[in-house]
Design a protein around this motif. Structure first.
Motif: not given
Length: 106
Positions: A2-14
């Protein structure tokens, strides 16, 4: 959890559409990629120069990455041309790539 933050996604799918083609030839060194959410020539300007990763899994379970770069637009509907360090194999057509959000030109 609940308190853990996930790293931001640094990609877009193609998606890989195929190779650049002429009437009687195809250029295996230039691949056509459709980027998700990129639907016009103006949208492509943000992605110029961005790195593209084609990821495969080897027989020993390791992941292999073929790196490329977005070099220009292809038409007016958000398809881009990419050059990879090693040309993409024909089996990759219809497959997925990751368009990284770096290097940034902002």
């Amino acid at each position: 959890m609940a308190g853990e933050k996930r790293a931001p996604r640094l990609h877009v799918d193609g998606a890989i559409l195929g190779y650049k083609r002429g009437l009687r030839n195809q250029h295996n060194s230039v691949s056509l990629i459709k980027i998700k959410g990129c639907d016009s020539k103006e949208d492509v300007d943000f992605y110029l120069g961005k790195k593209v990763a084609f990821i495969t899994k080897a027989a020993d379970g390791a992941f292999r990455v073929n790196w490329g770069k977005v070099c220009r637009h292809h038409g007016g509907n958000g398809v881009v041309r990419c050059r990879f360090r090693r040309d993409l194999p024909p089996q990759s057509i219809g497959g997925r790539v990751r368009v990284m959000l770096y290097p940034s030109r902002v």
